[in-house]
Design a protein around this motif. Structure first.
Motif, short mmCIF file in Angstrom:
data_model
loop_
_atom_site.label_atom_id
_atom_site.label_comp_id
_atom_site.label_asym_id
_atom_site.label_seq_id
_atom_site.Cartn_x
_atom_site.Cartn_y
_atom_site.Cartn_z
N GLY A 17 0.81 -1.22 0.00
CA GLY A 17 0.00 0.00 0.00
C GLY A 17 0.84 1.26 0.00
O GLY A 17 0.46 2.27 -0.60
N ILE A 18 1.97 1.22 0.66
CA ILE A 18 2.89 2.36 0.65
C ILE A 18 3.47 2.55 -0.75
O ILE A 18 3.52 3.67 -1.27
CB ILE A 18 4.00 2.18 1.70
CG1 ILE A 18 3.41 2.28 3.11
CG2 ILE A 18 5.12 3.19 1.51
CD1 ILE A 18 4.33 1.82 4.21
N LYS A 19 3.90 1.45 -1.37
CA LYS A 19 4.49 1.53 -2.71
C LYS A 19 3.51 2.08 -3.74
O LYS A 19 3.89 2.86 -4.61
CB LYS A 19 4.96 0.15 -3.16
CG LYS A 19 6.18 -0.36 -2.44
CD LYS A 19 6.51 -1.77 -2.91
CE LYS A 19 7.60 -2.38 -2.07
NZ LYS A 19 7.85 -3.79 -2.42
N THR A 20 2.25 1.66 -3.65
CA THR A 20 1.26 2.06 -4.66
C THR A 20 0.53 3.35 -4.31
O THR A 20 -0.18 3.91 -5.15
CB THR A 20 0.20 0.96 -4.85
OG1 THR A 20 -0.55 0.83 -3.62
CG2 THR A 20 0.83 -0.36 -5.24
N GLY A 21 0.67 3.81 -3.07
CA GLY A 21 -0.07 4.99 -2.63
C GLY A 21 -1.45 4.65 -2.08
O GLY A 21 -2.17 5.54 -1.62
N ALA A 22 -1.82 3.38 -2.11
CA ALA A 22 -3.16 2.97 -1.65
C ALA A 22 -3.35 3.21 -0.16
O ALA A 22 -4.46 3.54 0.28
CB ALA A 22 -3.40 1.50 -1.99
N LEU A 23 -2.29 3.06 0.63
CA LEU A 23 -2.41 3.25 2.07
C LEU A 23 -2.72 4.70 2.39
O LEU A 23 -3.62 5.00 3.18
CB LEU A 23 -1.16 2.77 2.79
CG LEU A 23 -1.18 2.89 4.31
CD1 LEU A 23 -2.37 2.13 4.91
CD2 LEU A 23 0.13 2.38 4.91
N VAL A 24 -2.00 5.62 1.76
CA VAL A 24 -2.25 7.05 1.99
C VAL A 24 -3.68 7.40 1.57
O VAL A 24 -4.39 8.11 2.28
CB VAL A 24 -1.22 7.92 1.24
CG1 VAL A 24 -1.61 9.38 1.27
CG2 VAL A 24 0.16 7.73 1.82
N GLN A 25 -4.11 6.90 0.42
CA GLN A 25 -5.47 7.18 -0.06
C GLN A 25 -6.51 6.64 0.91
O GLN A 25 -7.49 7.32 1.22
CB GLN A 25 -5.69 6.57 -1.44
CG GLN A 25 -4.93 7.26 -2.54
CD GLN A 25 -5.07 6.52 -3.87
OE1 GLN A 25 -5.61 5.42 -3.94
NE2 GLN A 25 -4.56 7.13 -4.93
N ALA A 26 -6.33 5.42 1.38
CA ALA A 26 -7.30 4.80 2.29
C ALA A 26 -7.37 5.57 3.61
O ALA A 26 -8.46 5.81 4.13
CB ALA A 26 -6.94 3.34 2.54
N LEU A 27 -6.21 5.96 4.16
CA LEU A 27 -6.21 6.71 5.41
C LEU A 27 -6.83 8.09 5.23
O LEU A 27 -7.60 8.55 6.08
CB LEU A 27 -4.78 6.83 5.96
CG LEU A 27 -4.19 5.54 6.50
CD1 LEU A 27 -2.72 5.73 6.85
CD2 LEU A 27 -4.97 5.03 7.70
N ARG A 28 -6.54 8.72 4.12
CA ARG A 28 -7.13 10.04 3.83
C ARG A 28 -8.66 9.93 3.75
O ARG A 28 -9.39 10.73 4.33
CB ARG A 28 -6.56 10.61 2.54
CG ARG A 28 -6.99 12.04 2.28
CD ARG A 28 -6.27 12.63 1.08
NE ARG A 28 -4.87 12.83 1.43
CZ ARG A 28 -3.85 12.60 0.61
NH1 ARG A 28 -4.05 12.16 -0.62
NH2 ARG A 28 -2.61 12.82 0.99
N LYS A 29 -9.14 8.90 3.04
CA LYS A 29 -10.58 8.68 2.89
C LYS A 29 -11.23 8.42 4.26
O LYS A 29 -12.28 8.97 4.58
CB LYS A 29 -10.82 7.50 1.95
CG LYS A 29 -12.27 7.21 1.64
CD LYS A 29 -12.37 6.21 0.50
CE LYS A 29 -12.79 4.86 1.01
NZ LYS A 29 -12.96 3.85 -0.05
N PHE A 30 -10.58 7.59 5.07
CA PHE A 30 -11.09 7.29 6.40
C PHE A 30 -11.19 8.57 7.24
O PHE A 30 -12.21 8.83 7.88
CB PHE A 30 -10.20 6.25 7.09
CG PHE A 30 -10.71 5.84 8.43
CD1 PHE A 30 -11.63 4.81 8.54
CD2 PHE A 30 -10.28 6.48 9.58
CE1 PHE A 30 -12.11 4.43 9.78
CE2 PHE A 30 -10.76 6.11 10.82
CZ PHE A 30 -11.68 5.08 10.93
N MET A 31 -10.12 9.35 7.22
CA MET A 31 -10.09 10.58 8.02
C MET A 31 -11.15 11.58 7.56
O MET A 31 -11.77 12.25 8.39
CB MET A 31 -8.71 11.23 7.94
CG MET A 31 -7.59 10.32 8.41
SD MET A 31 -7.68 10.00 10.14
CE MET A 31 -6.19 10.76 10.63
#
Length: 99
Positions: A17-31
């Protein structure tokens, strides 16, 4: 109701998720969805973890709110009701009158 979500993220899934940016996107969406009172990120028991305090309007929201954490990052998630110190003082004063 104020709750604290604690999530341990699977290392391999979080790395991807870090490599693809998916983790940042998911956390941003959650927040954006929960508008947290506080959010902390770090290690717990050697695993990437987060602690997020927010107001949970309806428990029926939990599956939607936690979907990405479970499905994409294989997280272990706990949600617990919490209070502030000030609220606890008021609650304990009321409890004392019952005893």
């Amino acid at each position: 109701m104020r709750v604290m979500l604690r999530a341990h993220l699977d290392t391999a899934a979080a790395n991807e998720g870090i490599k693809t940016g998916a983790l940042v996107q998911a956390l941003r969406k959650f927040m954006e969805r929960v508008r947290p009172e506080a959010a902390y990120f770090g290690l717990h028991e050697g695993v990437r973890s987060c602690w997020i305090v927010f107001d949970l309007q309806d428990s029926a929201q939990v599956p939607l709110l936690t979907w990405d954490l479970f499905s994409r990052f294989h997280a272990e998630v706990e949600i617990s009701p919490v209070t502030t110190g000030e609220e606890l003082t008021e609650i304990l004063s009321e409890v004392r009158t019952l005893a």
